[in-house]
Design a protein around this motif. Structure first.
Motif, PDB file in Angstrom:
ATOM      1  N   ARG A 161       0.824  -1.204   0.000  1.00 33.90           N
ATOM      2  CA  ARG A 161       0.000   0.000   0.000  1.00 33.90           C
ATOM      3  C   ARG A 161       0.854   1.247   0.000  1.00 33.90           C
ATOM      4  NH1 ARG A 161      -0.122  -0.482   6.134  1.00 33.90           N
ATOM      5  NH2 ARG A 161       0.202  -2.722   5.884  1.00 33.90           N
ATOM      6  N   SER A 162       0.214   2.321  -0.465  1.00 35.53           N
ATOM      7  CA  SER A 162       0.902   3.603  -0.510  1.00 35.53           C
ATOM      8  C   SER A 162      -0.129   4.693  -0.258  1.00 35.53           C
ATOM      9  CB  SER A 162       1.565   3.824  -1.870  1.00 35.53           C
ATOM     10  OG  SER A 162       0.592   3.872  -2.888  1.00 35.53           O
ATOM     11  N   PHE A 163       0.356   5.864   0.056  1.00 36.74           N
ATOM     12  CA  PHE A 163      -0.521   7.013   0.250  1.00 36.74           C
ATOM     13  C   PHE A 163      -0.475   7.890  -0.989  1.00 36.74           C
ATOM     14  CE2 PHE A 163      -1.770   6.549   4.549  1.00 36.74           C
ATOM     15  CZ  PHE A 163      -0.726   5.931   5.199  1.00 36.74           C
ATOM     16  N   ASN A 164      -1.624   8.340  -1.393  1.00 33.52           N
ATOM     17  CA  ASN A 164      -1.662   9.283  -2.486  1.00 33.52           C
ATOM     18  C   ASN A 164      -1.529  10.690  -1.922  1.00 33.52           C
ATOM     19  OD1 ASN A 164      -4.035  10.967  -4.339  1.00 33.52           O
ATOM     20  ND2 ASN A 164      -2.190  10.178  -5.269  1.00 33.52           N
ATOM     21  N   ILE A 165      -0.503  11.397  -2.331  1.00 34.54           N
ATOM     22  CA  ILE A 165      -0.286  12.729  -1.755  1.00 34.54           C
ATOM     23  C   ILE A 165      -0.541  13.863  -2.738  1.00 34.54           C
ATOM     24  CG2 ILE A 165       1.271  12.018   0.079  1.00 34.54           C
ATOM     25  CD1 ILE A 165       3.608  12.660  -1.700  1.00 34.54           C
ATOM     26  N   VAL A 166      -0.564  13.558  -4.009  1.00 35.26           N
ATOM     27  CA  VAL A 166      -0.934  14.588  -4.987  1.00 35.26           C
ATOM     28  C   VAL A 166      -1.803  13.920  -6.038  1.00 35.26           C
ATOM     29  CG1 VAL A 166      -0.130  16.135  -6.819  1.00 35.26           C
ATOM     30  CG2 VAL A 166       1.129  16.012  -4.682  1.00 35.26           C
ATOM     31  N   ASP A 167      -2.885  14.615  -6.375  1.00 36.83           N
ATOM     32  CA  ASP A 167      -3.766  14.079  -7.407  1.00 36.83           C
ATOM     33  C   ASP A 167      -4.275  15.255  -8.225  1.00 36.83           C
ATOM     34  OD1 ASP A 167      -6.525  11.677  -7.370  1.00 36.83           O
ATOM     35  OD2 ASP A 167      -5.707  12.920  -8.967  1.00 36.83           O
ATOM     36  N   ILE A 168      -3.821  15.347  -9.445  1.00 37.55           N
ATOM     37  CA  ILE A 168      -4.283  16.462 -10.275  1.00 37.55           C
ATOM     38  C   ILE A 168      -5.225  15.993 -11.370  1.00 37.55           C
ATOM     39  CG2 ILE A 168      -2.195  17.791  -9.821  1.00 37.55           C
ATOM     40  CD1 ILE A 168      -1.349  17.152 -12.710  1.00 37.55           C
ATOM     41  N   LYS A 169      -5.731  14.823 -11.205  1.00 38.99           N
ATOM     42  CA  LYS A 169      -6.661  14.333 -12.215  1.00 38.99           C
ATOM     43  C   LYS A 169      -7.945  15.130 -12.096  1.00 38.99           C
ATOM     44  CE  LYS A 169      -8.616  10.043 -13.942  1.00 38.99           C
ATOM     45  NZ  LYS A 169     -10.054   9.995 -13.650  1.00 38.99           N
ATOM     46  N   PRO A 170      -8.392  15.754 -13.166  1.00 33.83           N
ATOM     47  CA  PRO A 170      -9.640  16.505 -13.081  1.00 33.83           C
ATOM     48  C   PRO A 170     -10.829  15.561 -13.071  1.00 33.83           C
ATOM     49  CG  PRO A 170      -8.769  16.610 -15.302  1.00 33.83           C
ATOM     50  CD  PRO A 170      -7.781  15.828 -14.499  1.00 33.83           C
TER      51      PRO A 170
END
Lengths: 407, 340
Positions: free
Chosen positions: B103-112
């Motif tokens: 598992r990982s953490f999502n820290i940036v998401d720029i998906k519109p």
């Protein structure tokens, strides 16, 4: 500075790249396709501006033969639906004083069509800027990215690049009023003037230059100026209001984009991705007072996306957002493809990767669709190759701009 | 022993790389070739000893971090805490722990929300060399965002935005492409960062967001060739850049197997070529020069003779010594400073 490639071949090349990226190993490269879409948009804007310049030049030549003698009595400024900022634009003064309407009926009709596009795009531009503007390249933002909409009449960064050297774009520089006669172009560059047609979005980011200002060479087409700049005595500006605004046409089927086929000079109104003539011909078109949208749309009704995503901004503004327009019966070979795409676009129903594939598939099959749907296409649908696709694609303005930018 | 993270599209692997120059010999139960001996034939016992052998470099995968990315991964960067690292794809950045693979953490998401509104993608990301809570990511629009992970779990709001206004006189069809940043690297000091776009290298002071403090033109003569470079796809090449140990020199690659170094203090730059002709050890590399236009001087090479298939995308500089590694298409070159 730029090589000899003209806008049209650049568009062909770009389309070929997007098309071939579908079949490449490793999946679709989102970044590369996004960049190609920017080139596509820039080239397209330039190509369209050239065509408009040509058109206006022809108007001018015709106009010279007859003395202008009347103002439009039917000037309707600032339609009720128009944002207030549109009122900043004064009436266009074409050379010869005050008569924005060519005498020749066909030319008048073309100008009429062009004006529709102006207004429509202006609306879209302003709506777009109500949303958070994309960061980064200010020129891109000014160019209405990602809101292509009618596309053609947004700021033309490509134009700026191709200005004659003495015509480096400067903000606030008042444009020369339109002069009669064709403008001499010292350089083998497309006439920069059509940039002048660009509606200057008053809310464009400050960093955005005004590529619409081609000082130096007298633009053969309409002169326009940013609202910030002082209007010269001849009050250049966009001839907003000279013709009925799109709202006057009755925005049925929620939203429409009017496209002018520059080759055949046919105006087609696309209602939420459907051709107007198809739409209203359908028994389902509500605007024609006939019942509910067709079943084909029902499945897509939940999806806000449309085939021609350029409608996006207008759509947001509509009250009856549920009315996504009618299914065109006319494009029988086309409808199944489109229905599938609508479903594919539904964000819940497909993972991201296939969304992108579907966006790309728009280009793959979309152009053949465009070809087959243009009712006045003289030729039978040509094979899907870069050159002819580009021509057809160019003919329908704005409709697929946002789909491109989606990459 | 070193640990190296690699990525291939969507899966990240952690490798152990080790050198071996000795091997044990004299096993009791195994022959030298590895076959097991029949225990009944063993009559004496001996202690195995290490004997020298030819140097062997081994890479063995130790962790596989999979299925966290939907798009192509473009960067991985290990944090200064040596416990976590980030991986970035076109639209998202994930934070991993080196020991935890599932598992990982999502820290940036720029998906519109609406993919049709997509206007930019993430092109590179890196952790700050000293502050384990700080990282930057660059975009295809030529901007860099600095984020602080202490601010929120999802770092969608940047702490700083680095962006230089576009020069309108340079506007062209390809302005968006050439402003896309292909690499971002912090200086060793952590005070500066360097970005590479298609034609230039820019040094940014982390305290100044509105423009870089230094800009170096890598191959400005290509600006008039952008059309051709677009046609042959070279305009999409992603060049990397790197700092030397003292942050006084930066280096990046170019075409024709050229690579460039810029001395920030003396403002001098040099162009060198990685080629087989200069392959003999101790050959001092001769500076090269590209002639943009006009009369070509002796030893200069004209722009049109450049080989655009020979490109140096990846370069690295030893953190302490003046040793550099330069990768051409098929070869890896290692150069070091002249030994006086």
């Amino acid at each position: 500075m730029e090589c000899a490639l003209d806008a049209q071949s650049l568009i062909s090349i770009s389309l070929r790249k997007i098309h071939s990226s579908r079949t490449q190993r490793g999946g679709i490269k989102l970044h590369k396709n996004l960049l190609v879409s920017y080139v596509l948009r820039n080239a397209r804007q330039l190509y369209l501006s050239e065509r408009y310049a040509e058109l206006y030049r022809r108007q001018q030549q015709q106009q010279q033969q007859q003395p202008p003698h009347h103002q439009h009595q039917h000037l309707a400024y600032a339609a009720p639906g128009m944002p207030a900022s549109a009122a900043d634009f004064g009436p266009l003064q074409l050379g010869g004083g005050g008569d924005a309407e060519a005498r020749e009926p066909a030319a008048r009709h073309q100008l009429h069509q062009l004006h529709q596009l102006h207004q429509l795009h202006l609306q879209q531009q302003l709506h777009q800027h109500q949303h958070p503007a994309p960061r980064g390249c200010a020129a891109a933002a000014a160019a209405g990215a990602p809101a292509g909409g009618a596309g053609a009449l947004s700021e033309l960064p490509g134009c700026a690049a191709l200005q004659p050297p003495h015509g480096a774009p400067h903000r606030g520089q008042p444009l020369e009023p339109l002069q009669p006669g064709p403008a001499p172009l010292p350089l083998p560059l497309p006439p920069p003037a059509p940039a002048a047609l660009c509606p200057r979005d008053p809310r464009a980011p400050a960093a955005c230059s005004a590529p619409s200002a081609p000082p130096g060479a007298a633009p053969p087409a309409a002169a326009a100026s940013p609202p910030a700049s002082p209007a010269p005595a001849s009050s250049p500006g966009f001839y907003r209001g000279a013709y009925p605004t799109p709202s006057d046409f009755g925005l049925h089927c929620s939203s429409q984009t009017t496209v002018l086929d520059l080759d055949t000079h046919v105006v087609t109104t696309v209602e939420n991705g459907y051709l107007h003539q198809d739409c209203c011909a359908s028994a389902h078109c509500p605007c024609c007072g006939q019942g509910a949208p067709g079943p084909g749309l029902a499945s897509a009704a939940g999806c806000k996306r449309k085939y021609y995503p350029g409608q996006e901004e207008e759509e947001d503004d509509e009250e009856d957002a549920g009315e996504l327009g009618a299914e065109p019966p006319g494009g029988a070979p086309f409808a199944p493809c489109k229905r599938a795409r609508f479903e594919d676009f539904c964000p819940d129903s497909s993972p991201d990767a296939s969304n992108i594939s579907n966006l790309i598939s728009i280009f793959g099959s979309g152009f053949s669709g465009l070809v087959s749907r243009q009712p006045d296409s003289s030729e039978q649908p040509p094979p899907l190759n870069g050159q002819l696709c580009a021509k057809q694609a160019l003919a329908s303005l704005g409709a697929w701009t946002r789909a491109i930018v989606a990459f | 022993m070193t640990q190296v993270n690699t990525t291939s599209y969507k899966t990240i692997k952690l490798w152990k790389i080790s050198e071996r120059d000795k091997r044990p010999e004299g096993y009791n139960l195994k022959e030298e070739d590895g076959r097991y001996r029949d225990p009944t034939t063993v009559t004496t016992l001996r202690v195995p000893v290490f004997r020298p052998m030819d140097l062997m470099v081994e890479a063995s995968p130790r962790r596989i971090f999979a299925n966290a990315h939907t798009y192509h991964i473009n960067s991985i960067s290990i944090n200064s805490d040596y416990e976590t690292y980030l991986s970035a794809d076109d639209l998202r950045i994930n934070l991993w722990h080196l020991e935890i693979t599932d598992r990982s953490f999502n820290i940036v998401d720029i998906k519109p929300a609406n993919m049709e509104e997509l206007t930019e993608v993430i092109t590179a990301a890196e952790f700050h060399p000293n502050s384990c809570n700080t990282f930057v990511y660059s975009s295809s629009k030529g901007t860099i965002r600095l984020c602080d992970m202490r601010a929120s779990a999802l770092c969608d709001r940047h702490s700083k935005l680095f962006e230089e206004p576009e020069d309108p006189s340079n506007r062209s069809f390809f302005s968006e492409i050439i402003s896309s940043i292909s690499d971002v690297k912090f200086s060793h000091s952590g005070r500066y960062m360097m970005t590479r776009d298609y034609l230039s290298v820019k040094i940014w002071d982390l305290n100044m967001e509105n423009r870089p403090v230094e800009t170096y033109q890598v191959h400005e003569y290509l600006r008039s060739k952008l059309c051709s470079l677009y046609e042959n796809d070279c305009i999409f090449d992603k060049f990397e850049c790197c700092w030397n140990g003292s942050d006084s020199v930066v280096m990046t690659g170019s075409y024709n197997n050229f690579f460039r170094m810029f001395d920030r203090n003396t403002k001098r730059d040099i162009t060198l070529e990685a080629s087989r002709e200069n392959n003999k050890p101790r050959t001092v590399l001769k500076p090269r020069k590209v002639c943009a236009s006009g009369k070509r001087k002796k030893d200069e090479i004209s722009v049109d003779s450049l080989d655009f298939n020979k490109k140096i995308l990846h370069t690295a500089w030893h953190p302490k010594e003046n040793i550099i590694a330069v990768a051409t298409t098929n070869n890896l070159y290692i150069f070091q400073d002249k030994v006086n």
